[in-house]
Design an enzyme around this catalytic site. Structure first.
Site, PDB file in Angstrom:
ATOM      1  N   HIS A   1       0.857  -1.188   0.000  1.00  0.00           N
ATOM      2  CA  HIS A   1       0.000   0.000   0.000  1.00  0.00           C
ATOM      3  C   HIS A   1       0.894   1.239   0.000  1.00  0.00           C
ATOM      4  CE1 HIS A   1       0.900   0.418   4.245  1.00  0.00           C
ATOM      5  NE2 HIS A   1       0.279  -0.707   4.558  1.00  0.00           N
TER       6      HIS A   1
ATOM      7  N   LYS B   1      -6.881  -2.719   6.682  1.00  0.00           N
ATOM      8  CA  LYS B   1      -7.898  -3.437   5.904  1.00  0.00           C
ATOM      9  C   LYS B   1      -9.268  -3.234   6.517  1.00  0.00           C
ATOM     10  CE  LYS B   1      -5.715  -7.526   3.974  1.00  0.00           C
ATOM     11  NZ  LYS B   1      -5.408  -8.884   4.377  1.00  0.00           N
TER      12      LYS B   1
ATOM     13  N   LYS C   1      -5.491   5.584  10.883  1.00  0.00           N
ATOM     14  CA  LYS C   1      -4.475   4.588  10.590  1.00  0.00           C
ATOM     15  C   LYS C   1      -4.950   3.772   9.393  1.00  0.00           C
ATOM     16  CE  LYS C   1      -1.770   1.603  13.231  1.00  0.00           C
ATOM     17  NZ  LYS C   1      -1.508   0.754  14.391  1.00  0.00           N
TER      18      LYS C   1
ATOM     19  N   HIS D   1      -2.700  -4.319  17.043  1.00  0.00           N
ATOM     20  CA  HIS D   1      -3.490  -5.263  16.252  1.00  0.00           C
ATOM     21  C   HIS D   1      -4.837  -5.598  16.879  1.00  0.00           C
ATOM     22  CE1 HIS D   1       0.622  -5.770  14.681  1.00  0.00           C
ATOM     23  NE2 HIS D   1      -0.016  -5.880  13.545  1.00  0.00           N
TER      24      HIS D   1
ATOM     25  N   CYS E   1       2.587  -8.469  15.196  1.00  0.00           N
ATOM     26  CA  CYS E   1       3.877  -7.765  15.339  1.00  0.00           C
ATOM     27  C   CYS E   1       5.048  -8.708  15.070  1.00  0.00           C
ATOM     28  CB  CYS E   1       4.088  -7.229  16.746  1.00  0.00           C
ATOM     29  SG  CYS E   1       2.858  -6.089  17.348  1.00  0.00           S
TER      30      CYS E   1
ATOM     31  N   CYS F   1       2.618 -11.737  19.924  1.00  0.00           N
ATOM     32  CA  CYS F   1       1.645 -11.179  18.980  1.00  0.00           C
ATOM     33  C   CYS F   1       2.109 -11.510  17.571  1.00  0.00           C
ATOM     34  CB  CYS F   1       1.494  -9.666  19.137  1.00  0.00           C
ATOM     35  SG  CYS F   1       0.485  -8.976  17.803  1.00  0.00           S
TER      36      CYS F   1
ATOM     37  N   HIS G   1       4.069   1.423   2.274  1.00  0.00           N
ATOM     38  CA  HIS G   1       5.280   0.784   1.742  1.00  0.00           C
ATOM     39  C   HIS G   1       5.848   1.590   0.578  1.00  0.00           C
ATOM     40  CE1 HIS G   1       2.516  -2.636   3.046  1.00  0.00           C
ATOM     41  NE2 HIS G   1       3.438  -2.576   3.989  1.00  0.00           N
TER      42      HIS G   1
ATOM     43  N   CYS H   1      -2.990  -6.560  22.177  1.00  0.00           N
ATOM     44  CA  CYS H   1      -1.942  -5.794  21.510  1.00  0.00           C
ATOM     45  C   CYS H   1      -2.587  -4.528  20.946  1.00  0.00           C
ATOM     46  CB  CYS H   1      -1.321  -6.612  20.375  1.00  0.00           C
ATOM     47  SG  CYS H   1      -0.438  -5.574  19.193  1.00  0.00           S
TER      48      CYS H   1
HETATM   49  N1  MSP Z   1       9.068  -7.180   7.462  1.00  0.00           N
HETATM   50  C1  MSP Z   1       9.266  -6.134   8.390  1.00  0.00           C
HETATM   51  C2  MSP Z   1      10.565  -5.376   8.086  1.00  0.00           C
HETATM   52  C3  MSP Z   1      11.805  -6.201   8.051  1.00  0.00           C
HETATM   53  S1  MSP Z   1      13.173  -5.238   7.609  1.00  0.00           S
HETATM   54  C4  MSP Z   1      14.488  -6.187   7.946  1.00  0.00           C
HETATM   55  C5  MSP Z   1       8.107  -5.160   8.330  1.00  0.00           C
HETATM   56  N2  MSP Z   1       7.372  -5.163   7.216  1.00  0.00           N
HETATM   57  S2  MSP Z   1       6.108  -4.205   6.927  1.00  0.00           S
HETATM   58  O1  MSP Z   1       5.522  -4.708   5.718  1.00  0.00           O
HETATM   59  O2  MSP Z   1       5.271  -4.119   8.059  1.00  0.00           O
HETATM   60  O3  MSP Z   1       6.718  -2.809   6.576  1.00  0.00           O
HETATM   61  C6  MSP Z   1       6.918  -1.813   7.549  1.00  0.00           C
HETATM   62  C7  MSP Z   1       7.442  -0.578   6.862  1.00  0.00           C
HETATM   63  O4  MSP Z   1       6.539  -0.150   5.817  1.00  0.00           O
HETATM   64  C8  MSP Z   1       7.586   0.655   7.742  1.00  0.00           C
HETATM   65  O5  MSP Z   1       8.761   0.633   8.515  1.00  0.00           O
HETATM   66  C9  MSP Z   1       7.572   1.743   6.677  1.00  0.00           C
HETATM   67  O6  MSP Z   1       8.794   1.757   5.993  1.00  0.00           O
HETATM   68  C10 MSP Z   1       6.502   1.258   5.729  1.00  0.00           C
HETATM   69  N3  MSP Z   1       5.173   1.687   6.128  1.00  0.00           N
HETATM   70  C11 MSP Z   1       4.088   0.903   6.271  1.00  0.00           C
HETATM   71  N4  MSP Z   1       3.004   1.684   6.594  1.00  0.00           N
HETATM   72  C12 MSP Z   1       3.368   2.955   6.683  1.00  0.00           C
HETATM   73  C13 MSP Z   1       2.696   4.157   6.980  1.00  0.00           C
HETATM   74  N5  MSP Z   1       1.401   4.206   7.244  1.00  0.00           N
HETATM   75  N6  MSP Z   1       3.436   5.302   6.994  1.00  0.00           N
HETATM   76  C14 MSP Z   1       4.770   5.297   6.699  1.00  0.00           C
HETATM   77  N7  MSP Z   1       5.419   4.174   6.414  1.00  0.00           N
HETATM   78  C15 MSP Z   1       4.753   2.991   6.408  1.00  0.00           C
HETATM   79  O7  MSP Z   1       7.932  -4.401   9.262  1.00  0.00           O
END
Ligand code: MSP
Length: 479
Positions: A21, A305, A302, A155, A138, A135, A24, A152
């Protein structure tokens, strides 16, 4: 020829339990802008992104769709790759934690840790009983204190009570070294507020479990078949296994230590504490820096889904185009901040800055030049005052301000045109005196704009550096 300086930059590897999304996409576009900016300035860049595919969360998501975990991961990883292409992401490699090479290398890393000793002379990892509240959302153990109404808070789910044998990493022996390296910026955590957060977190962390007994979907430890790697050890390792560590050191020698790991604050603890501890245990240098940005909300909420407000980056790309999407994501608020994305403001911003701003200016200037058959010769590149100001903002991760500098330049050009009314002027020499500097300014802006809007910049550069400047097609149709 002097050797090129290197620049290694990474994004987090994203969990495949969910589709990509704009959260990312945001980090990935930032990484891309930095990677392109460094390449443009002569650096040898390695830009890494990828997917995090092991662990119970992913296994559960696969099961919910009645697919084998591997098939499920293959599908989502493919979606990530396509969406990043649609955003014109120029990553040099895409790592998946189910890659054969990565799996082998993680096993080797585990063997090294198992055989290693801490600075205080203890075993780096040891086996012990574990009891805790886990969790899956997380993918970490929570303390009672972290729970809200027994759940949590991230979540809204009750964590599972787990009791099993795990291997533990003796973090306690590394805390002081890490504290010192963070404090003196040898391992730089940006912005400073995040550095302070990491330093205070250090007081509260204990030895952490690096393996799981009850998880099936993971990398088996080479020295204990009953155990799978904890998904975070597997995931963090990607930053070095992608460079070949430890089996093929060519890229690793060139690019490690990383110049910057990008991420949001949700995964600060893993990157500022667990990861450096692992690296020290492996005898490797720490990252030069990590930049930890804020989470953004969508129209005050936030993203999730259940709330139905998850925005697919492709939605934006098909509505605004790639470059405009990149621009809209990075110009909205200052990088690093927690912020709110107001999607309803996108059309207004698009029209003001891109359709009526940049696009209109390019059209006006090139139309006048073509109509009057002016021969204008301008030069690309060079160390202009504009470039210096722009680069300074970029070095400080102030992307919105870097863009503002360019837009201020565009406004200046617009003003000159409004004031001099070149469409009323018939004398070619006089016209040239007005339009040549504007065309040069536009070219300078386009040059600097390349990392943010690669396709648009290229189009503008092509038009302005052609033998005969011709009227440009509308770059950004009004919405
Ligand atoms: N798989 C782990 C990371 C492992 S790195 C060795 C993870 N994945 S995640 O899919 O949850 O991605 C988290 C990251 O996605 C955040 O740290 C950020 O870079 C990005 N973001 C996801 N949602 C976001 C927002 N709403 N706002 C800003 N960044 C966001 O954690």
């Amino acid at each position: 020829m002097p050797k090129k300086q290197k620049y290694y930059i990474t994004t987090p590897i994203y969990y495949v339990n969910d589709k990509p999304h704009i959260g990312h996409a945001y980090t990935t576009v930032v990484g891309d802008v930095l990677a392109r900016w460094k390449r443009q300035n002569g650096f040898d860049v390695f830009y890494l992104t990828g997917t995090d595919e092991h662990g119970s969360k992913v296994a559960a998501a696969a099961q919910a769709e009645n697919k084998s975990p591997q098939k499920f991961c293959d599908e989502i990883a493919e979606i990530y790759k396509i969406k990043w292409q649609n955003l014109n992401i120029s990553n040099d490699y895409f790592i998946r934690t189910t890659d054969k090479d990565h799996i082998e290398r993680v096993k080797q890393i585990f063997s090294q840790l198992k055989n290693g000793q801490t600075p205080k002379g203890n075993d780096v990892i040891y086996k012990d009983n574990y009891q805790g509240l886990y969790c899956t959302g997380c993918e970490k153990f929570l303390t009672e204190k972290e729970l809200v109404n027994g759940q949590c808070p991230d979540h809204n789910k009750k964590p599972e009570a787990l009791k099993e044998k795990n291997y533990f990493f003796r973090l306690s022996d590394y805390k002081e070294i890490i504290r010192e390296k963070i404090a003196n910026d040898e391992f730089q955590i940006l912005p400073v507020s995040r550095k302070n957060e990491a330093l205070s977190l250090l007081d509260f962390v204990d030895d952490f479990s690096v393996s799981r007994e009850s998880v099936a979907w993971g990398i088996e430890l080479p020295f204990d078949q009953t155990q799978k790697s904890y998904v975070w050890v597997d995931a963090l390792s990607n930053y070095i296994t992608a460079l070949g560590y430890p089996s093929d050191l060519k890229l690793f020698k060139k690019f490690w230590p990383v110049d910057v790991h990008l991420m949001a604050q949700d995964i600060l603890k893993f990157h500022t504490i667990y990861w450096p501890a692992m690296l020290i245990a492996l005898g490797l240098p720490l990252p030069k820096s990590e930049y930890i940005h804020g989470f953004f909300t969508i129209d005050g909420q936030k993203m999730g889904k259940s709330r139905g407000n998850v925005i697919d980056p492709d939605e934006l790309v098909s509505k605004y185009g790639v470059d405009a999407t990149r621009y809209l994501l990075l110009s909205q608020f200052s990088f690093g901040q927690e912020a709110d994305i107001r999607v309803e403001r996108f059309p207004e911003k698009y029209n003001a800055d891109l359709a009526n701003g940049l696009g209109n200016l390019v059209a006006r200037v090139t139309t006048l030049i073509e109509k009057n058959k002016l021969k204008i010769i301008i030069k690309q590149g060079g160390d202009t005052k504009l470039k210096k100001e722009f680069d300074q903002k970029m070095s400080n991760y102030r992307f919105d301000e870097a863009l503002k500098i360019l837009w201020a330049e565009l406004r200046k050009c617009d003003e000159i045109i409004t004031n001099t009314q070149p469409w009323k002027i018939t004398d070619h020499e006089e016209l040239k005196k007005i339009l040549a500097p504007i065309a040069q300014d536009l070219l300078n802006v386009a040059d600097l704009l390349q990392p943010f809007m690669p396709q648009t910049a290229e189009k503008i550069i092509k038009i302005l550096t052609a033998d005969k400047i011709k009227k440009a097609q509308a770059l950004f149709p009004r919405i």
